[in-house]
Every structure is written in structure tokens, then in C-alpha cells.
Design a protein around this motif. Structure first.
Motif, PDB file in Angstrom:
ATOM      1  N   PHE A 159       6.598  -1.472  12.023  1.00 53.70           N
ATOM      2  CA  PHE A 159       7.873  -1.753  12.677  1.00 53.70           C
ATOM      3  C   PHE A 159       8.959  -2.087  11.650  1.00 53.70           C
ATOM      4  O   PHE A 159      10.098  -1.656  11.774  1.00 53.70           O
ATOM      5  CB  PHE A 159       7.717  -2.909  13.664  1.00 53.70           C
ATOM      6  N   ALA A 160       8.587  -2.887  10.657  1.00 53.11           N
ATOM      7  CA  ALA A 160       9.560  -3.249   9.618  1.00 53.11           C
ATOM      8  C   ALA A 160      10.011  -2.012   8.846  1.00 53.11           C
ATOM      9  O   ALA A 160      11.182  -1.906   8.460  1.00 53.11           O
ATOM     10  CB  ALA A 160       8.942  -4.269   8.667  1.00 53.11           C
ATOM     11  N   THR A 161       9.088  -1.092   8.637  1.00 57.54           N
ATOM     12  CA  THR A 161       9.430   0.131   7.913  1.00 57.54           C
ATOM     13  C   THR A 161      10.363   1.005   8.728  1.00 57.54           C
ATOM     14  O   THR A 161      11.277   1.633   8.191  1.00 57.54           O
ATOM     15  CB  THR A 161       8.146   0.905   7.562  1.00 57.54           C
ATOM     16  N   THR A 280      15.078   7.458   4.751  1.00 57.89           N
ATOM     17  CA  THR A 280      14.432   7.907   5.987  1.00 57.89           C
ATOM     18  C   THR A 280      13.124   8.620   5.700  1.00 57.89           C
ATOM     19  O   THR A 280      12.109   8.381   6.377  1.00 57.89           O
ATOM     20  CB  THR A 280      15.379   8.839   6.764  1.00 57.89           C
ATOM     21  N   VAL A 281      13.123   9.505   4.707  1.00 59.45           N
ATOM     22  CA  VAL A 281      11.893  10.203   4.348  1.00 59.45           C
ATOM     23  C   VAL A 281      10.836   9.195   3.871  1.00 59.45           C
ATOM     24  O   VAL A 281       9.651   9.298   4.209  1.00 59.45           O
ATOM     25  CB  VAL A 281      12.163  11.258   3.258  1.00 59.45           C
ATOM     26  N   GLY A 282      11.287   8.193   3.099  1.00 63.80           N
ATOM     27  CA  GLY A 282      10.359   7.161   2.659  1.00 63.80           C
ATOM     28  C   GLY A 282       9.764   6.392   3.817  1.00 63.80           C
ATOM     29  O   GLY A 282       8.579   6.058   3.832  1.00 63.80           O
ATOM     30  N   VAL A 283      10.586   6.121   4.825  1.00 62.55           N
ATOM     31  CA  VAL A 283      10.119   5.406   6.017  1.00 62.55           C
ATOM     32  C   VAL A 283       9.090   6.233   6.779  1.00 62.55           C
ATOM     33  O   VAL A 283       8.027   5.735   7.173  1.00 62.55           O
ATOM     34  CB  VAL A 283      11.308   5.054   6.939  1.00 62.55           C
ATOM     35  N   LEU A 290       0.734   3.941   6.323  1.00 63.12           N
ATOM     36  CA  LEU A 290       0.348   2.530   6.428  1.00 63.12           C
ATOM     37  C   LEU A 290      -0.964   2.316   7.181  1.00 63.12           C
ATOM     38  O   LEU A 290      -1.797   1.510   6.755  1.00 63.12           O
ATOM     39  CB  LEU A 290       1.464   1.723   7.075  1.00 63.12           C
ATOM     40  N   PRO A 291      -1.192   3.001   8.320  1.00 60.97           N
ATOM     41  CA  PRO A 291      -2.496   2.843   8.968  1.00 60.97           C
ATOM     42  C   PRO A 291      -3.648   3.226   8.048  1.00 60.97           C
ATOM     43  O   PRO A 291      -4.712   2.601   8.081  1.00 60.97           O
ATOM     44  CB  PRO A 291      -2.404   3.777  10.181  1.00 60.97           C
ATOM     45  N   LEU A 292      -3.426   4.250   7.206  1.00 61.38           N
ATOM     46  CA  LEU A 292      -4.441   4.620   6.223  1.00 61.38           C
ATOM     47  C   LEU A 292      -4.650   3.484   5.227  1.00 61.38           C
ATOM     48  O   LEU A 292      -5.781   3.208   4.806  1.00 61.38           O
ATOM     49  CB  LEU A 292      -4.002   5.894   5.490  1.00 61.38           C
ATOM     50  N   GLY A 293      -3.546   2.793   4.880  1.00 61.60           N
ATOM     51  CA  GLY A 293      -3.669   1.645   3.989  1.00 61.60           C
ATOM     52  C   GLY A 293      -4.491   0.531   4.608  1.00 61.60           C
ATOM     53  O   GLY A 293      -5.287  -0.129   3.923  1.00 61.60           O
ATOM     54  N   GLN A 340       7.649   3.857  -1.837  1.00 61.04           N
ATOM     55  CA  GLN A 340       7.909   3.141  -0.587  1.00 61.04           C
ATOM     56  C   GLN A 340       6.621   2.720   0.129  1.00 61.04           C
ATOM     57  O   GLN A 340       6.501   1.564   0.567  1.00 61.04           O
ATOM     58  CB  GLN A 340       8.760   3.992   0.343  1.00 61.04           C
ATOM     59  N   PRO A 341       5.611   3.610   0.277  1.00 65.15           N
ATOM     60  CA  PRO A 341       4.359   3.162   0.915  1.00 65.15           C
ATOM     61  C   PRO A 341       3.671   2.048   0.133  1.00 65.15           C
ATOM     62  O   PRO A 341       3.046   1.161   0.726  1.00 65.15           O
ATOM     63  CB  PRO A 341       3.509   4.436   0.943  1.00 65.15           C
ATOM     64  N   GLY A 342       3.774   2.081  -1.201  1.00 60.04           N
ATOM     65  CA  GLY A 342       3.165   1.027  -2.006  1.00 60.04           C
ATOM     66  C   GLY A 342       3.797  -0.325  -1.748  1.00 60.04           C
ATOM     67  O   GLY A 342       3.107  -1.345  -1.606  1.00 60.04           O
TER      68      GLY A 342
END
Length: 459
Positions: A159-161, A280-283, A290-293, A340-342
């Protein structure tokens, strides 16, 4: 044979959604930072160092208000719980103040504009403390399951992303609502304030406080803070955050300046567009990964998942020197997809680690002190963020990017210094974060042992 872990109390799907909505409120506070430099410095001509000071001084006040709010929340006993009343009050205040910050009179002098930004930012962050400390503490105590804690924080960060989309496009949207960004920013921040209000209120209304603490003795603030600061795993996590996030914050304003003056030769509107598209692409990438994380953390543990997250930050940020280029402006999206995912995975892992630390603390002290842990963590983090924001403004001034009038282009030497800083500072800080997380001792097996020891203690 792998040891089976006790699942304990887990959160419901509805609670996760309400918690995620609160994550949007938490994330959107960054709109104040992302808009302050372009609106007050680039458009209104306030010195970048003064803007940095206006953003950093309120966080210094948090050094006193955060621990106080933590103690107040931990020691509160009401029929509505220890956290929820404050969450509701803070959310309302934050939603009301955000639009006011960006409604100054353009005809005011530089020092009056600075005073306006500083005073309203102080008021905003007082309300944000009333909201964020109890809200963060509520997140630490919502679940006592090792992997569910990470899943909960991953939901929050998804949600924050998503809220990061608003942050990425905030400056561009100012031009969408009005050709004069000083008028357009009023509409943008009105929307931001409404979302912050809604997300915060949902957390207060729909998340239950299941832990029974009515019989717990009230805790002395000074003693509670001292005990917290003696917790070695907690300090390691705090230092990890200081390094990885501090390195990102120091250079974040520089990216806009590099895009305006290097990539787009002084043009602000197209620079704001590429910032929005890149963000936006980063989001989108982060929401997908993130679920994979979270799954990765359940398989390899939180510490090894943090190694992977920090590696993404180091590589992604380091590549910006080569990828933020006027020849191919959209190449910078690649670096965003990497780092961004990191960053978001680290923000999901840290609260989950602190929740584990609270279990260790309960075994050692016999008390649940989530709000004090949250407050001390917020205080340490905000102190680091304060210094990083102040350093960002100081570096912009030092490099000669201070109060650049519209239509005036930075010289080549200044642009080169900003580009080098973009690529060097975050990786250097990232290495220090690696060293801190390497020493972090609480594995899934260790947390299971702690829970078994707590269960063996007579009530």
C-alpha cells in the motif's frame, strides 16, 4: 529436520487491509519532502539550505515528542485500547495541515516563506507523532507469528508503495492542475491530505488490540528508554536503517536537479514527467515483487532477505551515474526498477525484526513495550533523516545549486558533482548497513526458542 514453528496469533485479511491503508498515510508524509524543494526553492527562490533546515528542525523536536508519545501510549488504559484513540486524533490533524503548508503568499520575503514552511511543518509533525508512534506500536503487536509479521509488513509496504505513485507524480500534477505550479500544488496537497486522513482513520477503526495489558504496571519513561537502548539487536536494526535510508535521502533532491539541468537542459516540466514515469514504473515493479520478498524471507530468513534488498539498493543507486543521461532519458527507469524493490523490502523487514525484538524484550523484562520501542526507533531514524535532509540542502548549496532562478542552468562542474554524489553516496552507506545486519542475531529458530521460554513462565 526443520523445526515446526508455533503459528501463534495471526492477523485477519481485513486487519491487513486496514493496516495497509495506514501504510499509505505513513508513506504520503514524503510528499512534504518531495514538494518542498521544487516549490519553495526552485519556484519561490528560498535558499535550498533554508528549505533543508525547515525540513530538519521539526524532526529534532521529535527527539522529545516521540519517546514521550511512546510512553503515553504504552501507559494508556481505555476501553478503546492503548493505540486507537491517538491514531484517530493524529490522522485528522495530519490531513488538515498538509494543504496549508503549500499555500504561502508568493509575494512574501524569503525569510517569511521560510518561517511559514518551518512553523507549519512543526505543527504537522506533532500530529504525525501522535498518529505514527501508536500506529507503529499497533503493527508490532498485531501478530506474534514470525512469518505472519513479515507478511503483515509486506502488505503495509504494498500500500505504501502504491502511495509512492502519488509522490512520484506530485510535482508533475502541480502543472496539471494549473500552469502555475504554485497554484496547482494547492489541489495536489488537498488530495494528499484527504488520503492521509482516510488511511489513518481506517487503521483506528478496523484494527483490534488483542493483547491484554490492563494488569501491566505503568512504565517510567526514562527507565523504559534506557532498557530499550541497551537492547543490542534493536540498535543493530536502527543502525541498518540509518545507513541504508540515510544514504538515499542525502541524494534524493539531487536527482530532480540533475534531470532538470543535465537531462533536460533546464526545463522543469519534462523533468517532472520523467520523475513521475520512473517512480510509477518503480512502484509497479515493487508491488509485483514485494510478495516474492515476503516469500523469500520465510524461506531464507529476514537477515538473508535483507542482504538481497541491500544489494539491490547498492547496484541500482550506483548505476544512476550512467543511466541518468540526456542521450537516453528513459534509461534511468532501469535503475529505479533495481533499487526501488530493495528499499521497500527493507522497510517491510525492519518492523518485522523489531516485533521479534519485542518478544526478546518481554522475556527479559516481563513487559510489552511496543510503543517505546517504536518511539525510540522513530527517534533514532528521524535524527538520522534530519541530518540527511540538512546535509542534502547543504550539499546543494555547496555544489552551487542553491536558489537557481527559473531559466538559469547549472554549470557543468556543479552537474558533475551532483551526478557523482548520486552514484557514490548510497552504495557507501549501503556497505555500512550490510555490516550491521550481518551482526543481527534473531533467526526464526531463536524466536521460536524465545516463545517457548515465555510460555514456560507461570502467569
Amino acid at each position: 529436520m526443520k523445526k515446526k514453528h508455533d503459528s501463534g496469533h495471526k492477523t485477519t485479511f481485513a486487519e491487513k487491509l486496514a493496516w495497509g491503508a495506514g501504510g499509505m498515510t505513513e508513506s504520503l508524509v514524503n510528499c512534504i519532502y518531495s514538494l518542498s524543494f521544487p516549490i519553495f526553492s526552485i519556484s519561490l527562490g528560498v535558499s535550498a539550505s533554508l528549505v533543508g533546515l525547515a525540513q530538519s528542525l521539526p524532526r529534532m523536536i521529535d527527539a522529545f515528542t516521540d519517546p514521550l508519545m511512546g510512553s503515553i501510549s504504552d501507559n494508556t488504559r481505555t476501553r478503546f485500547g492503548r493505540r486507537r484513540p491517538y491514531i484517530l486524533i493524529g490522522a485528522i490533524g495530519c490531513g488538515l495541515i498538509v494543504p496549508l503548508i503549500f499555500r504561502p503568499n508568493p509575494g512574501w520575503s524569503e525569510h517569511v516563506l521560510f518561517a511559514w514552511l518551518l512553523s507549519l511543518t512543526i505543527v504537522f509533525f506533532l500530529f504525525f507523532t501522535v498518529w505514527s508512534i501508536p500506529w507503529s506500536a499497533l503493527g508490532l503487536e498485531m501478530s506474534d507469528d514470525y512469518n505472519d509479521r513479515t507478511s503483515l509488513q509486506v502488505t503495509r509496504m504494498v500500500f505504501a508503495t502504491i502511495a509512492q505513485i502519488a509522490i512520484s507524480w506530485a510535482y508533475k500534477l502541480c502543472f496539471y492542475f494549473d500552469k502555475n505550479e504554485l497554484i496547482g500544488v494547492r489541489s495536489v496537497t488537498l488530495i494528499v491530505g484527504g488520503i492521509m486522513f482516510g488511511g489513518g482513520v481506517l487503521s483506528a477503526l478496523f484494527i483490534k488490540e488483542w493483547r491484554k495489558t490492563s494488569n501491566q504496571a505503568k512504565l517510567n519513561l526514562l527507565s523504559a528508554v534506557k532498557m530499550t537502548l541497551r537492547n543490542r539487536p534493536f540498535l543493530l536494526v536502527c543502525c541498518t536503517v540509518l545507513f541504508f535510508a540515510g544514504g538515499v535521502i542525502v541524494v534524493e533532491p539531487m536527482l530532480l536537479y540533475v534531470n532538470i539541468h543535465h537531462v533536460y537542459d533546464g526545463a522543469r516540466a519534462p523533468a517532472s514527467t520523467i520523475m513521475g514515469i520512473s517512480g510509477t514504473v518503480g512502484v509497479i515493479t515493487t508491488v509485483l515483487l514485494l510478495p516474492l520478498g515476503g516469500w523469500l524471507s520465510s524461506k531464507v530468513g529476514k537477515r538473508h532477505a535483507a542482504y538481497i534488498a541491500l544489494s539491490l539498493i547498492v547496484v541500482g543507486k550506483g548505476s544512476q551515474y550512467f543511466l541518468v543521461t540526456p542521450n537516453h532519458p528513459y534509461l534511468q527507469i532501469i535503475s529505479r526498477i533495481i533499487f526501488q524493490p530493495g528499499i521497500m523490502l527493507m522497510w517491510a523487514l525492519v518492523p518485522s525484526m523489531i516485533a521479534d525484538i519485542c518478544d526478546l524484550d518481554e522475556l527479559q523484562t516481563g513487559a510489552r513495550r511496543e510503543a517505546v520501542f517504536s518511539a525510540v526507533y522513530q527517534w533514532i531514524w528521524k535524527l538520522g533523516a534530519t541530518l540527511a535532509v540538512a546535509l542534502a540542502g547543504t550539499l546543494l548549496t555547496f555544489f552551487g545549486a542553491d536558489s537557481i532562478a527559473p531559466g538559469v542552468k547549472l554549470d557543468a562542474g556543479t552537474i558533475q558533482n551532483l551526478r557523482i554524489s548520486l552514484a557514490i553516496v548510497p552504495p557507501l552507506f549501503g556497505v555500512l548497513a550490510f555490516l550491521c545486519i550481518w551482526k543481527y542475531p534473531l533467526t526464526a529458530e531463536k524466536i521460536q526458542e524465545i516463545k517457548e521460554q515465555k510460555n514456560a513462565i507461570p502467569n
